[in-house]
Scaffold this motif. Structure first.
Motif, mmCIF file in Angstrom:
data_model
loop_
_atom_site.group_PDB
_atom_site.id
_atom_site.type_symbol
_atom_site.label_atom_id
_atom_site.label_comp_id
_atom_site.label_asym_id
_atom_site.label_seq_id
_atom_site.Cartn_x
_atom_site.Cartn_y
_atom_site.Cartn_z
ATOM 1 N N ILE A 115 37.615 146.514 22.853
ATOM 2 C CA ILE A 115 37.786 145.687 24.061
ATOM 3 C C ILE A 115 38.627 144.447 23.753
ATOM 4 N N PHE A 116 38.422 143.870 22.571
ATOM 5 C CA PHE A 116 39.191 142.669 22.206
ATOM 6 C C PHE A 116 40.462 143.020 21.432
ATOM 7 N N ILE A 264 30.106 135.003 27.491
ATOM 8 C CA ILE A 264 30.183 136.347 26.896
ATOM 9 C C ILE A 264 31.473 136.519 26.070
ATOM 10 N N ILE A 265 32.577 135.979 26.545
ATOM 11 C CA ILE A 265 33.855 136.225 25.851
ATOM 12 C C ILE A 265 33.890 135.553 24.473
ATOM 13 N N PRO A 266 33.580 134.262 24.353
ATOM 14 C CA PRO A 266 33.535 133.709 22.994
ATOM 15 C C PRO A 266 32.363 134.246 22.176
ATOM 16 N N SER A 267 31.216 134.475 22.812
ATOM 17 C CA SER A 267 30.020 134.892 22.052
ATOM 18 C C SER A 267 30.263 136.191 21.304
ATOM 19 N N LEU A 268 30.785 137.191 22.000
ATOM 20 C CA LEU A 268 30.948 138.501 21.361
ATOM 21 C C LEU A 268 31.944 138.427 20.208
ATOM 22 N N LYS A 288 40.259 135.124 22.150
ATOM 23 C CA LYS A 288 41.059 135.873 23.116
ATOM 24 C C LYS A 288 40.305 135.971 24.446
ATOM 25 N N VAL A 289 41.037 136.158 25.527
ATOM 26 C CA VAL A 289 40.428 136.461 26.825
ATOM 27 C C VAL A 289 41.037 137.759 27.329
ATOM 28 N N PRO A 290 40.381 138.895 27.108
ATOM 29 C CA PRO A 290 40.916 140.150 27.670
ATOM 30 C C PRO A 290 40.707 140.160 29.179
ATOM 31 N N VAL A 291 41.780 140.255 29.926
ATOM 32 C CA VAL A 291 41.676 140.180 31.388
ATOM 33 C C VAL A 291 41.219 141.522 31.945
ATOM 34 N N ASN A 292 40.172 141.497 32.732
ATOM 35 C CA ASN A 292 39.546 142.702 33.296
ATOM 36 C C ASN A 292 39.138 143.699 32.203
ATOM 37 N N GLY A 293 38.845 143.187 31.014
ATOM 38 C CA GLY A 293 38.503 144.071 29.903
ATOM 39 C C GLY A 293 37.011 144.306 29.760
#
Ligand SMILES: [Fe+2]
Length: 294
Positions: A115-116, A264-268, A288-293
């Protein structure tokens, strides 16, 4: 009832540290007969929108360990948290000890590595941790014997850790009036969570249970300690013999209404690296910020 080596005569001294930014409870668990201790589920502070990390919560725990002359032997992550960041490497730098998590971390790393869009330098073998626990594995904290129980459902890598007469349940259970955690993250499953909770509820009735989160439902004060017997009798999602079918229907419908956790995005990205920040090719910490990921 249970085939695990429970020793209810050992009563660790448990000190809780509540993080009100994420409603997480971290613990120092001390052997009553030595200076040895473990830390369960530490928290790193983050101002995500400012891109800034700090360590006030972890520093309080480090000061507690030092002020009491304790020796940190273990840091346990009950799972890869999606709502707060672990401070385990920062605490390890200060106090030593090993960092452990369930060996199903590899499944989580595989899922979120995709995902990332992590490169090949991100190992998916759990090697960022010092120890990977399998179901029933035991370890020592001074003279105390601890063991880990697989409790997947909220995530694939969740484990409950039993130390003497105390169990640290992660997000397998909430306080009786809070029920249970969501099961809709990638790799989560409500029926599996129900089975895991039933396993926890086979532990002795008067075993102390310590939560990873509490949100003070219905306006009550924050709490984090209950017992197996109390959960079995009063848990609003699984108590009084709620069936798997009832639980799965309720959990699935409820999860569909829940917002994505704010961190959730930084935590994972951090927690799947045992609490280390990802870095770019120049060594700078970056997220990173995966958009709609997700
Ligand atoms: Fe969680």
């Amino acid at each position: 009832m249970t085939n695990f080596p429970v020793d209810m005569t050992v009563k660790p001294e448990v000190t809780a540290f509540f993080d009100d930014a994420t409603n997480t409870i971290s613990y120092v668990v001390k052997d009553p007969n030595s200076t040895s201790c473990a830390i369960i589920d530490s928290v790193m502070d983050i101002d995500y929108f400012a891109g800034r990390i700090t360590y006030d919560h972890a520093d309080k725990m480090i000061a507690f360990v030092r002020d009491n002359g304790l020796t940190l032997e273990w840091q346990i992550e009950t799972h890869v948290h999606a709502d707060h960041l672990s401070a385990a490497p920062y605490i390890q730098d200060a106090l030593g000890g090993k960092i452990g998590i369930g060996d199903k971390i590899m499944v989580v790393q595989e899922t979120f590595g995709k995902i990332f869009n992590e490169g090949t330098e991100f190992q998916r073998d759990g090697s960022q941790f010092d120890a990977l626990f399998k179901d029933g594995d035991t370890y020592n904290i001074g003279g105390m014997k601890a063991f880990a129980i697989y409790t997947p459902g909220h995530t694939p890598a969740c484990m409950v850790h039993v130390i003497g007469d105390a169990a640290f349940v992660g997000d397998t259970l909430f306080m009786p009036d809070g029920g249970s955690a969501r099961a809709d993250f990638p790799g989560g499953d409500a029926a599996t969570l129900y089975d895991s909770i039933q396993r926890v509820l086979t532990l002795p009735d008067d075993m102390r249970l310590f939560m990873c989160h509490d949100y003070g439902p219905n306006g009550r004060d924050i709490q984090w300690e209950t017992t197996v017997g109390d959960e079995r009798e009063h848990n609003i999602h699984v108590g009084k013999g709620a069936t798997k079918e009832e639980f799965v229907k309720f959990r699935t419908e409820r999860d569909a209404t829940l917002a994505v956790p704010k961190l959730i995005i930084p935590s994972l990205q951090v927690n799947m690296r045992a609490g280390e920040m990802p870095r770019d090719k120049d060594g700078n910490m970056v997220l990173k910020v995966p958009v709609n990921g997700l």
